[in-house]
Design a protein around this motif. Structure first.
Motif, PDB file in Angstrom:
ATOM      1  N   ALA A 165       0.015  13.475 -11.089  1.00 32.63           N
ATOM      2  CA  ALA A 165      -0.257  12.922  -9.796  1.00 32.63           C
ATOM      3  C   ALA A 165      -0.222  11.458 -10.231  1.00 32.63           C
ATOM      4  CB  ALA A 165      -1.461  13.195  -9.333  1.00 32.63           C
ATOM      5  N   SER A 166      -0.661  10.989 -11.511  1.00 32.87           N
ATOM      6  CA  SER A 166      -0.631   9.672 -11.813  1.00 32.87           C
ATOM      7  C   SER A 166       0.898   9.245 -12.197  1.00 32.87           C
ATOM      8  CB  SER A 166      -1.565   9.413 -13.097  1.00 32.87           C
ATOM      9  OG  SER A 166      -2.691   9.021 -12.560  1.00 32.87           O
ATOM     10  N   LEU A 167       1.450  10.317 -12.894  1.00 36.88           N
ATOM     11  CA  LEU A 167       2.813  10.022 -13.358  1.00 36.88           C
ATOM     12  C   LEU A 167       3.935   9.898 -12.184  1.00 36.88           C
ATOM     13  CD1 LEU A 167       3.698  10.133 -16.506  1.00 36.88           C
ATOM     14  CD2 LEU A 167       4.485  12.409 -16.023  1.00 36.88           C
ATOM     15  N   GLU A 168       3.536  10.495 -11.031  1.00 36.99           N
ATOM     16  CA  GLU A 168       4.254  10.187  -9.973  1.00 36.99           C
ATOM     17  C   GLU A 168       4.147   8.825  -9.266  1.00 36.99           C
ATOM     18  OE1 GLU A 168       2.797  12.640  -6.755  1.00 36.99           O
ATOM     19  OE2 GLU A 168       4.699  13.139  -5.988  1.00 36.99           O
ATOM     20  N   LEU A 169       2.928   8.614  -9.214  1.00 39.28           N
ATOM     21  CA  LEU A 169       2.560   7.277  -8.521  1.00 39.28           C
ATOM     22  C   LEU A 169       3.136   6.109  -9.540  1.00 39.28           C
ATOM     23  CD1 LEU A 169       1.358   5.321  -6.495  1.00 39.28           C
ATOM     24  CD2 LEU A 169      -0.923   6.043  -7.640  1.00 39.28           C
ATOM     25  N   VAL A 170       2.849   6.095 -10.713  1.00 41.42           N
ATOM     26  CA  VAL A 170       3.150   5.233 -11.748  1.00 41.42           C
ATOM     27  C   VAL A 170       4.745   4.884 -11.880  1.00 41.42           C
ATOM     28  CG1 VAL A 170       3.101   4.129 -13.990  1.00 41.42           C
ATOM     29  CG2 VAL A 170       1.142   4.762 -12.864  1.00 41.42           C
ATOM     30  N   GLY A 171       5.307   6.299 -11.840  1.00 40.18           N
ATOM     31  CA  GLY A 171       6.840   6.319 -12.079  1.00 40.18           C
ATOM     32  C   GLY A 171       7.298   5.811 -10.801  1.00 40.18           C
ATOM     33  N   ALA A 172       6.971   6.055  -9.531  1.00 40.00           N
ATOM     34  CA  ALA A 172       7.513   5.451  -8.423  1.00 40.00           C
ATOM     35  C   ALA A 172       7.286   3.964  -8.377  1.00 40.00           C
ATOM     36  CB  ALA A 172       7.027   6.170  -7.159  1.00 40.00           C
ATOM     37  N   ALA A 173       6.158   3.545  -8.869  1.00 40.69           N
ATOM     38  CA  ALA A 173       5.815   2.173  -8.619  1.00 40.69           C
ATOM     39  C   ALA A 173       6.691   1.330  -9.743  1.00 40.69           C
ATOM     40  CB  ALA A 173       4.691   1.790  -9.249  1.00 40.69           C
ATOM     41  N   LEU A 174       6.830   2.075 -10.949  1.00 42.09           N
ATOM     42  CA  LEU A 174       7.709   1.344 -12.085  1.00 42.09           C
ATOM     43  C   LEU A 174       9.159   1.161 -11.627  1.00 42.09           C
ATOM     44  CD1 LEU A 174       6.614   1.941 -15.456  1.00 42.09           C
ATOM     45  CD2 LEU A 174       6.390  -0.017 -14.078  1.00 42.09           C
ATOM     46  N   LEU A 175       9.643   2.475 -10.947  1.00 42.10           N
ATOM     47  CA  LEU A 175      11.187   2.360 -10.644  1.00 42.10           C
ATOM     48  C   LEU A 175      11.363   1.166  -9.428  1.00 42.10           C
ATOM     49  CD1 LEU A 175      12.111   5.986  -9.898  1.00 42.10           C
ATOM     50  CD2 LEU A 175      12.668   4.430 -11.829  1.00 42.10           C
ATOM     51  N   LEU A 176      10.333   1.039  -8.701  1.00 40.10           N
ATOM     52  CA  LEU A 176      10.255  -0.144  -7.710  1.00 40.10           C
ATOM     53  C   LEU A 176      10.205  -1.489  -8.386  1.00 40.10           C
ATOM     54  CD1 LEU A 176      10.238   0.027  -4.505  1.00 40.10           C
ATOM     55  CD2 LEU A 176       7.832  -0.531  -4.868  1.00 40.10           C
ATOM     56  N   ALA A 177       9.569  -1.600  -9.296  1.00 39.91           N
ATOM     57  CA  ALA A 177       9.130  -2.857 -10.005  1.00 39.91           C
ATOM     58  C   ALA A 177      10.322  -3.254 -10.664  1.00 39.91           C
ATOM     59  CB  ALA A 177       7.931  -2.739 -10.883  1.00 39.91           C
ATOM     60  N   SER A 220       7.064  14.146   3.277  1.00 42.81           N
ATOM     61  CA  SER A 220       5.474  13.655   3.294  1.00 42.81           C
ATOM     62  C   SER A 220       5.106  13.045   2.114  1.00 42.81           C
ATOM     63  CB  SER A 220       4.666  15.018   3.541  1.00 42.81           C
ATOM     64  OG  SER A 220       3.477  14.692   3.693  1.00 42.81           O
ATOM     65  N   THR A 221       5.402  13.570   0.926  1.00 44.41           N
ATOM     66  CA  THR A 221       5.240  12.822  -0.213  1.00 44.41           C
ATOM     67  C   THR A 221       5.627  11.290  -0.429  1.00 44.41           C
ATOM     68  OG1 THR A 221       4.774  14.873  -1.330  1.00 44.41           O
ATOM     69  CG2 THR A 221       4.673  13.104  -2.847  1.00 44.41           C
ATOM     70  N   LEU A 222       6.790  11.204  -0.076  1.00 40.23           N
ATOM     71  CA  LEU A 222       7.500  10.075  -0.420  1.00 40.23           C
ATOM     72  C   LEU A 222       6.713   9.060   0.683  1.00 40.23           C
ATOM     73  CD1 LEU A 222      11.224  10.865  -0.793  1.00 40.23           C
ATOM     74  CD2 LEU A 222       9.661  10.085  -2.550  1.00 40.23           C
ATOM     75  N   HIS A 223       6.418   9.468   1.963  1.00 42.74           N
ATOM     76  CA  HIS A 223       5.833   8.600   2.974  1.00 42.74           C
ATOM     77  C   HIS A 223       4.623   8.250   2.692  1.00 42.74           C
ATOM     78  CE1 HIS A 223       4.636   8.242   7.556  1.00 42.74           C
ATOM     79  NE2 HIS A 223       5.181   7.230   7.155  1.00 42.74           N
ATOM     80  N   HIS A 224       3.874   9.032   1.882  1.00 37.97           N
ATOM     81  CA  HIS A 224       2.378   8.806   1.233  1.00 37.97           C
ATOM     82  C   HIS A 224       2.566   7.947   0.157  1.00 37.97           C
ATOM     83  CE1 HIS A 224       0.958  12.005   3.881  1.00 37.97           C
ATOM     84  NE2 HIS A 224      -0.350  11.693   3.585  1.00 37.97           N
ATOM     85  N   LEU A 225       3.660   7.958  -0.744  1.00 38.68           N
ATOM     86  CA  LEU A 225       3.625   7.293  -1.761  1.00 38.68           C
ATOM     87  C   LEU A 225       3.988   5.805  -1.533  1.00 38.68           C
ATOM     88  CD1 LEU A 225       6.206   8.988  -4.481  1.00 38.68           C
ATOM     89  CD2 LEU A 225       3.964   7.777  -4.893  1.00 38.68           C
ATOM     90  N   VAL A 226       4.444   5.087  -0.313  1.00 35.56           N
ATOM     91  CA  VAL A 226       5.110   3.929  -0.234  1.00 35.56           C
ATOM     92  C   VAL A 226       3.918   2.884  -0.217  1.00 35.56           C
ATOM     93  CG1 VAL A 226       5.926   2.297   1.568  1.00 35.56           C
ATOM     94  CG2 VAL A 226       6.668   4.527   1.322  1.00 35.56           C
ATOM     95  N   LEU A 227       2.801   2.954   0.306  1.00 39.39           N
ATOM     96  CA  LEU A 227       1.655   2.222  -0.035  1.00 39.39           C
ATOM     97  C   LEU A 227       1.134   2.126  -1.444  1.00 39.39           C
ATOM     98  CD1 LEU A 227       0.193   2.212   3.717  1.00 39.39           C
ATOM     99  CD2 LEU A 227       1.544   0.423   2.825  1.00 39.39           C
ATOM    100  N   PRO A 228       0.433   3.121  -1.916  1.00 44.99           N
ATOM    101  CA  PRO A 228       0.090   2.963  -3.214  1.00 44.99           C
ATOM    102  C   PRO A 228       1.108   2.522  -4.401  1.00 44.99           C
ATOM    103  CG  PRO A 228       0.025   5.299  -2.565  1.00 44.99           C
ATOM    104  CD  PRO A 228       0.547   4.457  -1.271  1.00 44.99           C
ATOM    105  N   ALA A 229       2.354   2.841  -3.984  1.00 45.25           N
ATOM    106  CA  ALA A 229       3.300   2.615  -5.187  1.00 45.25           C
ATOM    107  C   ALA A 229       3.662   1.020  -5.036  1.00 45.25           C
ATOM    108  CB  ALA A 229       4.758   3.256  -4.756  1.00 45.25           C
ATOM    109  N   LEU A 230       3.510   0.515  -3.656  1.00 49.92           N
ATOM    110  CA  LEU A 230       3.597  -0.905  -3.656  1.00 49.92           C
ATOM    111  C   LEU A 230       2.698  -1.659  -4.200  1.00 49.92           C
ATOM    112  CD1 LEU A 230       4.873  -1.658   0.322  1.00 49.92           C
ATOM    113  CD2 LEU A 230       5.922  -2.345  -1.826  1.00 49.92           C
ATOM    114  N   VAL A 231       1.494  -1.112  -4.046  1.00 48.63           N
ATOM    115  CA  VAL A 231       0.445  -1.918  -4.666  1.00 48.63           C
ATOM    116  C   VAL A 231       0.426  -1.716  -6.370  1.00 48.63           C
ATOM    117  CG1 VAL A 231      -2.222  -1.880  -5.043  1.00 48.63           C
ATOM    118  CG2 VAL A 231      -1.058  -1.285  -2.909  1.00 48.63           C
ATOM    119  N   VAL A 232       0.503  -0.616  -6.938  1.00 47.11           N
ATOM    120  CA  VAL A 232       0.715  -0.652  -8.197  1.00 47.11           C
ATOM    121  C   VAL A 232       1.865  -1.432  -8.808  1.00 47.11           C
ATOM    122  CG1 VAL A 232       1.222   1.025 -10.303  1.00 47.11           C
ATOM    123  CG2 VAL A 232      -0.448   1.810  -8.323  1.00 47.11           C
TER     124      VAL A 232
END
Lengths: 535, 338
Positions: B97-109, B200-212
């Motif tokens: 779960a963390s990998l998903e969040l941090v991974g998405a955030a890093l791609l974004l970053a 649904s997952t991608l939709h939920h990911l947007v805000l937390p991934a932005l913050v991370v």
């Protein structure tokens, strides 16, 4: 540029390799759930049937122990809807009410109890709930010795007289109807169907497990047990979900958005906001949990009763309750409202002048050498911290320095068992709805300190405490007097403890839920079966 | 190259061994009986003794350490005192779960940070540079907790564009159950073609991934800018210029590739760091990840779980660093020769 592609491939490979150990190999998540079409929004004919999932928001993980014998933690919020005991406590009448037992009698001496069991009740496993099954369940719980199994200590022998009659013979008189209403260790279950992995349940209650996914946000979902003895009405909730939300502000957002129906706890600011928010209803009621400030009666400066009395008088009770903004109310004695033994008129008050006089008699105070006292309290508990701050500044005026240390309970308790502090702050709550545990566990003397962390050793008090169970079982008004006298002795004469406040539950629910009653005997439990959806 | 790799692996093993011993020592120094976490806050002396017996807490410390290492090596990471589940099972849920969040955030970053860094380097000391430097300064220094609450209140609460919290809509578990392969919800949904859960997952990911992503995006932009400016002064870049390439081409075609080297090391560091330090974000958005698990475990003195998290994170650090070593060889062939 080819290295872009190589980078990408390597990255993906790395991610996959990292999770290789976590590989779950094609399991289906939420395995219990049977695929069902989503409910289509209310046509007039379907408006009757409640197909909404009731969503409960706890702030901690729900289940750590699925065994109804040893369960002793947060999972009470789920198990109370899956399992039932012989009786259930009503905090308004202060009495146990029928549940799996329809009626019961006790002998004159309070040592023999006969329960008549409800007939035609089935366990979730399909087996029949009768006296033999109930006997086996309680005996298994006693044998396991886990959690709150000690509540059955008075029991000597259990006999299934016939399918509908369960007879207990006790070693000493005790209020078995109250004990049987406990939220821990008193469930009646099918001993052959207990499943520690949380895939099936063995109770008689209105709900069973639908799915359990430890660590997930929606950790647990329950579904209606079709064979429940109470039957089902269309407007009741047939599905329940527990959505773990540690952040209070997040819980509040979810409630406002209508995504959840019940928030276990808000902070006072958000609770005030909730009271004036459309689509949200709130309830407030006192709990059975109060804060104890225990003074070391055995050792150090607080050995002198005058110092302890001065400390009692130094606490700014009204200021504290005001600062807690509705999440607590002033206590009267050790026993909270709603339990036999609650004694009104014992509310304490701050009196610094009198405190100073007492300290002067003991050789301390502004004109004498400075006194330093050590105090331990719960790490991360803002309410306790507030008490410590207020007490510390009041004591400063009395030339007392308070060395307060926040600690985890394990550390605080370890130090307490070694009598390592002058003042120890902790919460107390009963495991079953009876005031006895405040006295037995916290103030009866033992050879080695356990939870009696004021280290009180007083033969008269011990003897009076030992009489309480029998009095509660045989003569309620004498028991009430006994509790009152004991509280006067412990708080006023011995000054072993100060009780600043009783915690209050502040709940927020969506406005279309009907029938919610907060029962402090079952902390944080919502009996979902009692709720209906308003049309 | 192989010898270099072997040496790095040896060092890594030493680091992990050190972490194991250190975690163990710290756990035993912390005051308080760990048995209380298992047996309950009001446990009787008998129940406490039984818990200590079960977890071998009464054995001499060296014996405990030995048993602990033996179990670790054989794959038994112990039972969590708090959740009462095997620590490995808990981690197998929380880590992906963390990998998903941090991974998405890093791609974004990376997608935002590197181009911004290039932009700032191209227009050094001009307006775009100013903007990027100010923006990255803000992104790096804004408190994560505040940013999480602010985004949640605005975009989820008031505007309702995104979900308030959670990994995906849990109701989908019944309508379109997800088959798990990697335990990373988005990846599994993609592999198995489970579109409802994926969206649904991608939709939920947007805000937390932005913050991370805020912090990494800021540092990546700054690091890219600094490295580019340095590279742009090197001989090969000047050569490019002399051959008549424009400034933008010089930066992107000649300077960017060598400049990525320090950026890659930085990304690796930020990745491992974000895994556990995202716990504030995870708490606000109900993300069932590793940071939240670690925080809860520390609060309840759950020693096997704390040790498990520490070991896992150490392993991730080591692994990520190895991967970066290899990647640097790919990005900058000079590293392979050195």
């Amino acid at each position: 540029m080819r290295w872009h592609k190589r980078l990408l491939v390597a990255g993906v490979a790395g991610v996959l390799a990292l999770t290789a150990s976590a590989c779950a190999g094609g399991q289906v998540r939420g395995a219990g759930g049977t695929p069902q079409p989503q409910a289509s929004g209310g046509t007039p004919a379907a408006a009757q049937a409640n197909d909404r999932t009731f969503v409960y928001v706890p702030n901690l993980d729900v289940v750590t122990d699925w065994d109804p014998a040893t369960s002793y933690s947060n999972e009470i919020v789920a198990l109370s809807n899956i399992y039932e005991g012989l009786t259930r406590y009503n905090s308004e009448t202060r009495e146990a009410e029928p549940r799996l037992a329809t009626e019961w009698t006790s002998s004159e001496d309070g040592k023999t109890w006969t329960f008549k069991l409800r007939q035609g009740v089935k366990f979730h496993s399909g087996a029949t709930m009768d006296a033999e099954a109930a006997k086996k369940a309680i005996e298994r719980t006693i044998e396991k010795k886990g959690g709150a199994a000690y509540i059955w200590d008075p029991v000597d022998k259990i006999e299934a007289v016939d399918a509908a009659t369960l007879e207990f013979t006790l070693k000493y008189a005790a209020p078995l109807d109250l004990i049987a209403s406990s939220g821990y260790a008193a469930w009646i279950y099918d001993v052959d169907a207990v499943d520690a992995d949380g895939e099936s349940t063995a109770g008689t209650g209105p709900y069973t497990i639908d799915s359990w996914q430890k660590g997930k946000e929606t950790e647990l979902t329950l579904k209606a047990f079709e064979g429940y003895w109470g039957g089902w009405k269309p407007e009741q909730y047939k599905k329940v979900a527990f959505r773990v939300t540690p952040e209070i502000t997040t819980a509040w957002q979810l409630l406002q958005r209508g995504e959840v129906d019940y928030v276990q706890r808000l902070n006072p600011q958000l609770f005030q906001q909730a009271q004036s928010t459309d689509g949200v209803q709130t309830t407030e009621s006192p709990s059975f949990q109060n804060l104890l400030v225990l003074f070391n009666t055995a050792d150090g400066p607080t050995r002198d009763p005058k110092v302890r009395q001065a400390l009692q008088l130094a606490i700014d009770y009204d200021g504290l309750v005001a600062a807690l903004e509705g999440s607590a109310q002033k206590a009267s004695g050790l026993v909270p409202e709603g339990l036999l033994g609650h004694t009104p008129g014992m509310e304490p008050k701050q009196d610094l002048a009198r405190a100073q006089e007492l300290l002067a008699e003991a050789g301390y105070g502004p004109d004498n050498p400075e006194l330093t006292l050590s105090l331990t309290y719960a790490q991360g508990d803002d309410d306790q911290k507030l008490l410590v701050t207020l007490l510390s500044s009041a004591l400063k005026q009395l030339n007392i320095t308070l060395q307060a240390r926040p600690m985890t309970w394990a550390a605080q308790w370890d130090l307490g068992k070694k009598q390592g502090q002058d003042i120890l702050v902790m919460y107390w709550y009963p495991d079953y709805p009876d005031a006895y545990s405040w006295f037995l566990n916290v103030f009866r003397s033992t050879d080695e300190p356990q939870l009696n962390l004021s280290y009180l050793k007083n033969a008269d008090i011990d003897a009076a405490i030992d009489k309480l169970p029998e009095l509660t079982a045989t003569d309620k008004s004498a028991a009430s007097d006994g509790y009152r006298d004991l509280q006067k002795k412990i708080i006023e004469e011995q000054a072993a403890v100060a009780v600043p406040y009783v915690q209050k539950y502040q709940r927020a629910l969506s406005a279309n839920v009907r029938g919610y009653v907060d029962n402090p005997a079952y902390p944080n439990v919502v009996f979902f079966y009692d709720l209906t959806l308003a049309s | 190259m192989l010898r270099h790799l072997a040496r790095r692996l040896g060092q890594a093993l030493l680091v992990v061994a050190g972490v194991v011993v250190l975690t163990f020592a710290v756990m035993r120094v912390v005051p308080g009986d760990p048995a209380v976490a298992f047996a309950g806050p009001k446990a009787t002396p008998e129940q406490l003794a039984a818990a200590r017996e079960r977890f071998g807490l009464d054995d001499p410390l060296p014996a405990q350490l030995l048993a602990y290492v033996r179990d670790l090596v054989t794959g038994d990471w112990g039972i969590s005192l708090r959740t009462r589940q095997p620590v490995r099972d808990d981690l197998a849920l929380a880590f992906p779960a963390s990998l998903e969040l941090v991974g998405a955030a890093l791609l974004l970053a990376i997608a935002v940070g590197i181009p911004l860094g290039v932009l700032a380097a191209r227009y050094k000391t001009k307006f775009p540079d100013f903007g990027v430097r100010l923006g990255s300064m803000l992104a790096v220094s804004v408190p994560v907790f505040w940013l999480a609450l602010a985004l949640q209140t605005l975009f989820a609460g008031a505007l309702g564009w995104f979900p308030v919290a959670g990994e995906y809509d849990a109701r989908l578990d019944t309508t379109s159950p997800l088959t798990l392969w990697t335990n990373i919800t988005a990846v599994d949904a993609l592999i198995t073609g489970n579109w409802p859960i994926l969206t649904s997952t991608l939709h939920h990911l947007v805000l937390p991934a932005l913050v991370v992503a805020a912090y990494p995006a800021g540092v990546i932009a700054q690091m890219t800018r600094a490295a580019l400016i340095e590279e742009a002064g090197q001989d090969h870049a000047r050569m490019g210029r002399a051959l008549g390439f424009g400034e933008t081409s010089v930066l992107t075609r000649f300077a960017l590739r060598p400049a990525l080297n320090p950026v890659l090391s930085l990304i690796a560091l930020v990745f491992a760091y974000a895994l556990v330090n995202g716990f504030l974000v995870e708490a606000v958005f109900n993300w069932p990840g590793l940071g939240r698990y670690a925080a809860e475990s520390i609060r309840s003195l759950d020693t096997p779980a704390i040790a498990g998290v520490t070991l896992l994170v150490a392993l991730v650090y080591v692994l990520v660093n190895l991967v970066v070593d290899l990647l640097q060889g790919l990005v900058d062939p000079r590293v392979r020769v050195r």
